[in-house]
Design a protein around this motif. Structure first.
Motif, short mmCIF file in Angstrom:
data_model
loop_
_atom_site.label_atom_id
_atom_site.label_comp_id
_atom_site.label_asym_id
_atom_site.label_seq_id
_atom_site.Cartn_x
_atom_site.Cartn_y
_atom_site.Cartn_z
N VAL A 55 0.84 -1.21 0.00
CA VAL A 55 0.00 0.00 0.00
C VAL A 55 0.87 1.25 0.00
CG1 VAL A 55 -1.68 1.34 1.32
CG2 VAL A 55 -1.94 -1.13 1.12
N ILE A 56 1.92 1.25 0.81
CA ILE A 56 2.80 2.42 0.86
C ILE A 56 3.47 2.61 -0.50
CG2 ILE A 56 4.88 3.39 1.90
CD1 ILE A 56 4.22 1.86 4.44
N PHE A 57 4.01 1.54 -1.02
CA PHE A 57 4.73 1.61 -2.28
C PHE A 57 3.84 2.11 -3.40
CE2 PHE A 57 6.03 -0.48 -6.26
CZ PHE A 57 7.33 -0.02 -6.35
N TRP A 58 2.60 1.66 -3.40
CA TRP A 58 1.68 1.94 -4.50
C TRP A 58 1.13 3.35 -4.44
CZ3 TRP A 58 1.55 -0.81 -8.65
CH2 TRP A 58 0.51 -0.65 -9.58
N SER A 59 0.78 3.80 -3.23
CA SER A 59 -0.03 5.02 -3.22
C SER A 59 0.46 6.14 -2.31
CB SER A 59 -1.47 4.66 -2.86
OG SER A 59 -1.47 3.80 -1.78
N ALA A 60 1.48 5.91 -1.49
CA ALA A 60 1.85 6.99 -0.58
C ALA A 60 2.65 8.06 -1.31
CB ALA A 60 2.67 6.44 0.58
N THR A 61 2.37 9.31 -0.98
CA THR A 61 3.11 10.41 -1.58
C THR A 61 3.43 11.44 -0.51
OG1 THR A 61 1.01 11.43 -2.08
CG2 THR A 61 2.12 10.28 -3.91
N GLY A 62 4.53 12.14 -0.67
CA GLY A 62 4.89 13.30 0.14
C GLY A 62 4.50 13.23 1.59
N ASP A 63 3.50 14.04 1.98
CA ASP A 63 3.13 14.19 3.37
C ASP A 63 2.64 12.89 3.99
OD1 ASP A 63 3.87 16.72 3.54
OD2 ASP A 63 1.84 17.61 3.55
N SER A 64 1.80 12.16 3.25
CA SER A 64 1.25 10.96 3.85
C SER A 64 2.38 9.96 4.10
CB SER A 64 0.17 10.34 2.96
OG SER A 64 0.73 9.69 1.85
N TYR A 65 3.43 9.99 3.27
CA TYR A 65 4.56 9.10 3.45
C TYR A 65 5.22 9.37 4.81
CZ TYR A 65 8.45 6.19 2.08
OH TYR A 65 9.36 5.18 2.02
N ARG A 66 5.42 10.66 5.07
CA ARG A 66 6.06 11.06 6.33
C ARG A 66 5.19 10.70 7.52
NH1 ARG A 66 10.13 14.24 7.53
NH2 ARG A 66 10.05 15.31 9.54
N GLU A 67 3.90 10.95 7.35
CA GLU A 67 2.94 10.65 8.42
C GLU A 67 2.94 9.16 8.73
OE1 GLU A 67 -1.61 12.27 9.31
OE2 GLU A 67 -0.79 12.20 7.27
N ILE A 68 2.94 8.37 7.64
CA ILE A 68 2.93 6.91 7.81
C ILE A 68 4.19 6.44 8.52
CG2 ILE A 68 3.18 4.75 6.52
CD1 ILE A 68 1.31 5.96 4.41
N LEU A 69 5.32 6.96 8.09
CA LEU A 69 6.58 6.54 8.68
C LEU A 69 6.60 6.86 10.18
CD1 LEU A 69 9.12 5.15 7.78
CD2 LEU A 69 10.23 7.39 7.61
N SER A 70 6.16 8.07 10.49
CA SER A 70 6.13 8.48 11.89
C SER A 70 5.23 7.56 12.70
CB SER A 70 5.66 9.94 11.98
OG SER A 70 5.02 10.17 13.21
N TRP A 71 4.09 7.19 12.11
CA TRP A 71 3.16 6.33 12.85
C TRP A 71 3.75 4.93 13.01
CZ3 TRP A 71 0.37 1.93 13.02
CH2 TRP A 71 -0.64 1.89 13.99
N LEU A 72 4.38 4.43 11.95
CA LEU A 72 4.95 3.08 12.02
C LEU A 72 6.05 2.98 13.07
CD1 LEU A 72 5.26 1.98 8.28
CD2 LEU A 72 3.57 1.27 9.97
N MET A 73 6.79 4.07 13.29
CA MET A 73 7.84 4.05 14.30
C MET A 73 7.29 4.23 15.70
SD MET A 73 10.54 3.50 12.62
CE MET A 73 11.55 3.59 14.09
N GLY A 74 6.05 4.69 15.80
CA GLY A 74 5.45 4.89 17.10
C GLY A 74 5.70 6.31 17.60
N SER A 75 4.64 6.95 18.04
CA SER A 75 4.77 8.33 18.49
C SER A 75 3.57 8.71 19.34
CB SER A 75 4.87 9.26 17.27
OG SER A 75 4.73 10.60 17.69
N VAL A 76 3.81 9.55 20.35
CA VAL A 76 2.68 10.07 21.12
C VAL A 76 2.58 11.58 20.94
CG1 VAL A 76 2.50 8.28 22.88
CG2 VAL A 76 4.18 10.07 23.17
N ALA A 77 3.17 12.07 19.84
CA ALA A 77 3.22 13.51 19.64
C ALA A 77 1.85 14.16 19.58
CB ALA A 77 4.01 13.82 18.36
N GLY A 78 0.89 13.47 18.98
CA GLY A 78 -0.42 14.09 18.82
C GLY A 78 -1.39 13.79 19.95
#
Lengths: 362, 282
Positions: free
Chosen positions: A195-218
């Motif tokens: 899914v990431i390879f096929w459709s992620a672009t720019g901002d959503s890519y960064r957002e996804i990566l941040s979520w996959l690494m785990g974060s409590v920022a929000g």
């Protein structure tokens, strides 16, 4: 009786060992209040750390005011800006980190004991991969509001698939559970990558990566409520199973011989761990290493008995994740790194050190 | 429980159904269409050491596990009306925790990687005696200490289980079983992998238990040890009972030779007068 047990060989006592390990263990119950005090102090101090000079007294004033105790204690309310900083930004974040850390540590203990696998962590049954798949799907679709729900749904679906697969093979044994979890996990990870390879672009890519690494920022007060209630209800239930988990020390047969309904207990505890992990992952993403390492570290203090190990792991996990998150948002300020990177950066060397010192846990 | 106070007179090698020991009938178990146990009847008198003998794969371990209630049911779901009675109570119908206060099972290889001390390992035997939420009471600790004393392992209490020798570990497993304060103890090859002194230690402990009125049933591989130390033996072959009764009736060439495919000679121990078995190829 006396004739029967008459000794023929010299008693095999090694004084060095007797003095070292269990002596430390006997006083281990003291760690519980110590860890509780450390956690409270951690929360109060961690909130003050960062841009804007806040003090512990400021934090206390803000909390007291919001709890409606300000007047009674004769405290002046904090100014609007620092108050917002404490009450709306940092406190929810710190409390979410504490709840997530506590929950992951308890889940890690339960999974390690239940599967008798020292490398087990809360995500063993494919929960993180399932949650990630759910999260990535909604992030790519731009439906960020649905993220927690999708992550939780993904985790539960992965659990159902793993347990269903393990159950289809036969009785739910530790090995089958782990292998089924591995299969589900790999499949979900492949789907996520696709899914990431096929459709992620720019901002959503960064957002996804941040979520996959785990974060409590929000984190918001909603996050605190979800993670906190999950930990208080499920975490407390799991943490009260010390005696049952002790019975698994020498394996399933030994547990059964001690009167434990092994299959039912395994199902219930796995489902409990999965629901709690799913709830936590939905708020923080899949933060690694906490659920793997904390149990080992605490076990070195307390020994293998779960009555102390479970609550102490919860308290230590909470403090650990709060500090890890504090580092994540301050070390490269104003940039933030996902807290999962920090837990891995601290966790991996600590784990290596524990292995080297303990030499027996794995 | 009752074990500690019971003053049962040791029953010397009684064949036939005991009034106060273990009496199991028609025990069957199968997996993947293979019948592992085929209608086994087994008795073990109270206050005696009974040996469960038989070649590899004869069903000794499976039988013990079924009797202990730790074996999953046959996968074809049949049980053919098995009955396992101990001291008048249907063991398999007892609630698990109550059964664990009556019966203790020492499995063949129970190991752990966890940093658990000997005392803590023995305290596990108290789990069926207390609420799941309770910690160790003074009674629990006293029972664990008594159990360690009974297997002569008090000096090991603070050691970690992973650092013990095979013989020490076996005694600790026995102590864990004794901490359950059982009236019936089942052991799967308690002398396996032990040096000869440790084997004798293990059997002496079993004898001491039997002398206190506990019913002891142990699977043994070594016919020679069984001849020396058991009162009553049950010989299994291919999932069926071939013979059962006193050592002098069962451990004889006519019975053993066809089962094991060897030639047996029975001598007499010069000091104890008990049978000594020697074997040669047929």
């Amino acid at each position: 009786m006396t004739t029967a047990v008459r000794r023929r060989r010299a008693p095999a006592v090694e004084p060095v060992e007797t003095a070292a390990t269990p002596g430390a263990r006997r006083g281990a119950a003291w760690w519980l209040p110590v860890a509780a005090v450390v956690l409270v102090a951690t929360v109060l101090v961690a909130v003050t750390i960062g841009p804007a000079d806040l003090t512990v007294a400021d934090v206390w004033r803000s909390v007291a005011t919001h709890l409606g105790l300000g007047g009674a204690l004769g405290l002046e309310p904090l100014g609007a800006l620092p108050d917002g900083m404490v009450w709306e930004l940092r406190l929810p974040r710190v409390l979410t980190a504490a709840a997530v850390g506590a929950g992951l540590a308890v889940c890690g203990v339960v999974m390690q004991s239940l599967t008798r696998n020292p490398l087990a962590d809360p995500y063993l049954l494919g929960l993180s991969s399932g949650a990630s798949l759910g999260a990535v799907l909604v992030l790519v679709a731009g439906l960020t509001v649905l993220l927690p729900l999708a992550a939780f749904g993904g985790a539960v679906a992965a659990l159902a698939a793993a347990l269903g697969l393990a159950g289809a093979i036969g009785t739910i044994t530790p090995t089958r559970t782990v292998l089924a979890g591995l299969a589900v996990s790999q499949l979900a990870a492949a789907a996520t990558s696709f899914v990431i390879f096929w459709s992620a672009t720019g901002d959503s890519y960064r957002e996804i990566l941040s979520w996959l690494m785990g974060s409590v920022a929000g984190a918001t007060w909603t996050s605190v409520a979800i993670a906190g209630v999950a930990v208080l209800v499920l975490g407390t239930l799991l943490a009260s199973t010390g005696s049952v988990l002790d019975a698994f020390t020498f394996g399933d047969t030994a547990a059964a011989a001690l009167g434990v309904p092994v299959a039912r207990v395994r199902w219930l505890l796995l489902v409990g761990v999965a629901l709690l992990t799913g709830a936590l992952v939905s708020q923080s993403g899949a933060i690694g290493f906490v659920g793997l390492i904390l149990p080992h570290a605490v076990r070195m203090l307390t020994g293998a008995r779960h009555r102390l190990l479970l609550p102490l792991s919860a308290l230590c996990g909470a403090s650990f994740l709060v500090w890890a998150d504090t580092l994540a948002r301050t070390v490269f300020a104003p940039r933030e790194v996902p807290v999962g990177i920090v837990t891995a950066a601290i966790g991996a060397p600590v784990f290596a050190l524990l292995l080297w010192r303990g030499r027996r846990i794995a | 429980m009752t074990t500690e106070t019971r003053t049962h007179v040791p029953a010397p090698s009684v064949a036939g159904p005991p009034d106060d020991g273990l009496d199991a009938a028609r025990v069957s178990w199968s997996t993947a269409g293979r019948l592992i146990l085929d209608g086994v009847d087994v008795t073990a008198p109270a206050g005696a050491v009974s040996g469960l003998l038989g070649p590899n794969g004869s069903g000794k371990s499976t039988l013990l596990r079924v009797l202990a209630g730790v074996q999953p049911p046959s996968d074809d779901g049949r049980d053919d009306g098995a009955r396992v009675v101990f001291a008048g109570a249907d063991l398999l119908a007892l609630p698990r925790r109550r059964r664990a206060r009556t019966l203790a099972f020492v499995e063949q290889e129970a190991s752990t990687d966890l940093p658990v001390t000997v005392l803590d390992a023995v305290l596990l035997g108290r789990i069926p005696h207390r609420s799941p939420l309770a910690g160790d009471s003074a009674d629990d600790r006293a029972a664990a200490r008594r159990a360690l004393d009974a297997v002569d392992a008090a000096g090991l209490a603070d050691r970690e289980v992973t650092t013990l020798s095979g013989g020490e570990r076996q005694r600790v497993h026995m102590a864990r079983a004794l901490a359950q304060e059982p009236a019936l103890i089942l052991l799967d090859e308690p002398t396996n992998h032990l040096d000869i002194a440790a084997q004798l230690d293990a059997l002496r402990i079993l004898r001491a238990l039997a002398d206190r009125g506990v019913t002891v049933l142990a699977a043994l591989h070594d016919l020679h040890l069984a001849a020396q130390h058991c009162d009553h033996v049950v010989l299994l072959s291919g999932g069926r009972v071939v013979a059962a009764g006193a050592v002098g009736d069962v451990l004889v060439p006519d019975v053993l030779d066809p089962v094991y495919g060897v030639r047996t000679e029975v001598l007499t121990h010069p000091r104890t007068g008990r049978p000594v078995l020697t074997f040669s190829p047929r």
